[in-house]
Design a protein around this motif. Structure first.
Motif: not given
Ligand SMILES: O=C([O-])CC(=O)C(=O)O
Ligand SMILES: [Mg+2]
Length: 213
Positions: A72, A76, A101-105, A124-125, A146, A148
């Motif tokens: 991913n 970012h 993709f997840g909660g931080l993104l 996820r998340d 993922p 990077k």
């Molecule tokens: O680790 C990542 O890039 C995806 C992820 O779980 C987040 O964005 O929370």
């Protein structure tokens, strides 16, 4: 980027957002099914790309992103190009076994005013997006995280859910699914959708009336 990583493997191409936000807002008040009918039932994404939140509608300008399966870095990188009202639309190669993709993104998207996220792949998340107020759609959900490394692209046309998505196209999603519209035709499409909506209101009223007799 909020990550300190080398993103030189990501191709970034600027594009124009020409859709009138008032028209985007107006068309998003109509069901995707109805918009699709007006477009001769074309332009809708694959049914496998499902809403992962109950937030409706999703609507905005496509910011297209291409990633390698399970990677991913380009997502970012895309946050640096995003404008308020964009929807991240990601070709993640249809891979559902590794989330990109997840909660931080998701939190990063909300901070930039991104209006939604669509992934032809996994995220996820999944419980976090409702609280973030970010509508997300994906082909799958997976806890596997993922890589990077890239490569990838931001701003070049992509395929997502069998539909070609070009930067600045308009995307609308509801509980049924997603449709992609050319920004230049938006006023015309909206006029046709409004006519069809009025026709269907009358038709339904007739049916309900008929049922009562
Ligand atoms: O680790 C990542 O890039 C995806 C992820 O779980 C987040 O964005 O929370
Ligand atoms: Mg996470």
């Amino acid at each position: 980027m909020f990550l300190e990583v080398d993103a030189s493997s990501i191709t970034v191409v600027p594009f124009e957002r020409t859709a009138d936000p008032a028209l985007v807002e107006a068309i998003s008040q109509h069901p995707v099914a109805l918009i699709g009918d007006v477009l001769q039932r074309m332009g809708m994404m694959a049914a496998a790309i499902r809403p992962r939140t109950a937030i409706r509608p999703l609507a905005g300008s496509v910011l297209p992103v291409l990633v390698r399966e399970g990677d991913n870095l380009a997502i970012h990188r895309s946050l640096d190009e995003a404008r308020a009202g964009d929807v991240l639309v990601v070709n993640a190669q249809g891979d559902v076994n590794r989330a990109v993709f997840g909660g931080l993104l998701g939190a990063g998207c909300v901070a930039r005013g991104i209006a939604g996220v669509v992934i032809d792949g996994a995220l996820r998340d999944v419980e976090e997006f409702e609280e973030l107020g970010l509508p997300v759609y994906s082909r799958g959900v997976s806890p596997a995280g993922p890589y990077k490394h890239g490569p990838g692209s931001v701003g070049l046309p992509i395929a997502c859910g069998n539909v070609v998505c070009t930067g600045g196209d308009v995307i609308v999603g509801d509980g049924d699914g997603l449709i992609v519209l050319p920004a230049a035709d938006l006023a015309d499409i909206l006029a046709r959708v409004e006519r069809q909506a009025a026709y269907e209101v009358d038709l339904k009223a007739g049916l309900v009336g008929g049922a009562r007799r």
